[in-house]
Design a protein around this motif. Structure first.
Motif, PDB file in Angstrom:
ATOM      1  N   UNK A 147       7.132  -2.156  -7.579  1.00 41.32           N
ATOM      2  CA  UNK A 147       6.228  -1.932  -6.927  1.00 41.32           C
ATOM      3  C   UNK A 147       4.454  -2.839  -6.661  1.00 41.32           C
ATOM      4  N   UNK A 148       4.328  -2.994  -7.914  1.00 43.82           N
ATOM      5  CA  UNK A 148       4.002  -3.814  -8.906  1.00 43.82           C
ATOM      6  C   UNK A 148       3.505  -5.420  -7.774  1.00 43.82           C
ATOM      7  N   UNK A 149       4.778  -5.528  -7.251  1.00 42.62           N
ATOM      8  CA  UNK A 149       4.745  -6.753  -6.575  1.00 42.62           C
ATOM      9  C   UNK A 149       4.099  -7.126  -5.231  1.00 42.62           C
ATOM     10  N   UNK A 150       4.249  -5.504  -4.713  1.00 45.87           N
ATOM     11  CA  UNK A 150       3.855  -5.666  -3.039  1.00 45.87           C
ATOM     12  C   UNK A 150       2.544  -4.958  -3.356  1.00 45.87           C
ATOM     13  N   UNK A 151       1.973  -4.090  -4.733  1.00 51.36           N
ATOM     14  CA  UNK A 151       0.324  -3.181  -4.403  1.00 51.36           C
ATOM     15  C   UNK A 151       0.023  -4.932  -4.334  1.00 51.36           C
ATOM     16  N   UNK A 152      -0.188  -5.528  -5.550  1.00 47.46           N
ATOM     17  CA  UNK A 152      -0.706  -6.890  -5.770  1.00 47.46           C
ATOM     18  C   UNK A 152      -1.057  -7.530  -3.681  1.00 47.46           C
ATOM     19  N   UNK A 153       0.437  -7.885  -3.468  1.00 53.98           N
ATOM     20  CA  UNK A 153       0.501  -8.396  -2.578  1.00 53.98           C
ATOM     21  C   UNK A 153      -0.747  -7.993  -1.453  1.00 53.98           C
ATOM     22  N   UNK A 154       0.200  -7.277  -1.897  1.00 53.59           N
ATOM     23  CA  UNK A 154      -0.843  -6.180  -0.212  1.00 53.59           C
ATOM     24  C   UNK A 154      -2.586  -5.295  -0.057  1.00 53.59           C
ATOM     25  N   UNK A 155      -2.706  -4.655  -1.358  1.00 56.40           N
ATOM     26  CA  UNK A 155      -3.977  -4.445  -1.532  1.00 56.40           C
ATOM     27  C   UNK A 155      -5.652  -5.336  -0.959  1.00 56.40           C
ATOM     28  N   UNK A 156      -5.214  -6.609  -1.840  1.00 62.60           N
ATOM     29  CA  UNK A 156      -6.484  -7.547  -1.079  1.00 62.60           C
ATOM     30  C   UNK A 156      -6.930  -7.389   0.839  1.00 62.60           C
ATOM     31  N   UNK A 157      -6.375  -6.863   1.352  1.00 62.74           N
ATOM     32  CA  UNK A 157      -6.634  -7.014   3.002  1.00 62.74           C
ATOM     33  C   UNK A 157      -6.885  -5.091   2.614  1.00 62.74           C
ATOM     34  N   UNK A 158      -7.156  -4.504   2.000  1.00 64.01           N
ATOM     35  CA  UNK A 158      -7.753  -3.190   2.319  1.00 64.01           C
ATOM     36  C   UNK A 158      -8.828  -2.856   1.524  1.00 64.01           C
ATOM     37  N   UNK A 159      -9.183  -4.104   0.489  1.00 67.61           N
ATOM     38  CA  UNK A 159     -10.094  -3.846  -0.520  1.00 67.61           C
ATOM     39  C   UNK A 159     -11.456  -4.590   0.159  1.00 67.61           C
ATOM     40  N   UNK A 160     -12.768  -3.947  -0.583  1.00 65.87           N
ATOM     41  CA  UNK A 160     -14.068  -4.885  -0.268  1.00 65.87           C
ATOM     42  C   UNK A 160     -13.872  -5.709  -0.472  1.00 65.87           C
ATOM     43  N   UNK A 161     -14.715  -6.285  -1.045  1.00 64.88           N
ATOM     44  CA  UNK A 161     -15.744  -7.711  -1.853  1.00 64.88           C
ATOM     45  C   UNK A 161     -15.406  -6.931  -2.997  1.00 64.88           C
ATOM     46  N   UNK A 162     -15.359  -7.542  -4.334  1.00 71.09           N
ATOM     47  CA  UNK A 162     -15.625  -7.056  -6.306  1.00 71.09           C
ATOM     48  C   UNK A 162     -14.628  -5.466  -5.355  1.00 71.09           C
TER      49      UNK A 162
END
Ligand code: GLN
Length: 265
Positions: free
Chosen positions: A202-217
């Motif tokens: 789950x760390x692999x998947x969350x680290x890979x996919x979360x940048x698509x949902x997080x604002x800058x910073x």
């Protein structure tokens, strides 16, 4: 309170000091039957929280059932750390995303402690989401949490990176280790515990996919299992989109929380 005190205060609907000082306390037949059956269940290994159907987390009351993980003390450090980082930002109406909400303990306590936050909380289990929804109602924060049935990010609408925070206490026990753990753990949903072969799926998947949902910073905060920190840092390094800004240890001096931030472009 110890487990016996938890059981008796709940059955007698009294506060802890009454157990010791109120000489008039008596158990009805129904109450003693419940105590007897609870003891049998507890001796068989069932956690007291499932027997009572509730627990406490960050000072809030939570209902729990076999459909969700029992909230843990370590996870309170995850919530406290998230609040610390959100409070370090200029005041705003924050949006947060919780992946794998289970009982809802993280989302509900964040919403209970921060007035300026709205949260999307996902879980793959409909049953767990039902429990999380009733916990949001119980703690009067249901107007600021949207619950979504989703396998991690898969059912989240792709939108313009709205979240300041992504937070998760993912399942992190290596599959084969689960059977070797104490009997209490065997009552908890496997879905909430099993992190795959090395515990890190789950760390692999969350680290890979979360940048698509997080604002800058934006921040990504996750709880980690014993001895997993080094490998999780490596997953972050390979992803190249985050910088790790803090590792927080728990009360047993174990590296427990990882805080990462999207690298500024
Ligand atoms: N978010 C919930 C908790 O921290 C559930 C986590 C899980 O099921 N792995 O307790």
């Amino acid at each position: 309170m110890n487990e016996a005190e938890l059981l008796f205060t709940q059955v007698l609907n009294c506060k802890r000091p009454s157990l010791y000082f109120d000489k008039g306390l008596k158990l009805s037949k129904k109450q003693s039957e419940f105590i007897a059956s609870s003891l049998k269940r507890r001796i068989a290994g069932e956690p007291i929280q499932y027997i009572l159907g509730n627990t406490e987390f960050m000072g809030f009351d939570f209902k729990v059932s076999l459909d969700c993980l029992i909230p843990r003390q370590e996870t309170e450090i995850l919530v406290e750390t998230a609040i610390k980082y959100l409070n370090s930002l200029p005041p705003a109406n924050f949006r947060a995303l919780e992946i794998g909400t289970g009982s809802g303990c993280i989302a509900v306590s964040l919403a209970g402690l921060l007035e300026n936050i709205t949260i999307t909380a996902t879980d793959i289990s409909q049953e767990a989401l039902g429990m999380a929804r009733s916990n949001a109602l119980l703690n009067k924060v249901s107007d600021r949490i949207a619950f979504l049935n989703s396998d991690l990010f898969s059912s989240l609408p792709i939108c313009d990176k709205p979240y300041a925070l992504c937070i998760s206490n993912p399942p992190y026990i290596p599959s084969k280790e689960i059977a070797r753990l104490q009997p209490e753990i065997q009552y908890e949903p496997r879905l909430a515990l099993d992190g795959g072969k090395d515990g890190l799926n789950f760390y692999r998947r969350i680290i890979a996919d979360s940048p698509d949902y997080l604002e800058n910073d934006g921040f990504l905060l996750m709880e980690m299992g014993f001895g997993q920190c080094k490998k999780i840092k490596e997953i972050f390094k390979n992803c190249k989109k985050f910088e790790i800004i803090e590792i927080v240890k728990d009360y047993s001096n174990i590296e427990r929380i990882i805080v990462a931030k999207i690298k500024s472009k």
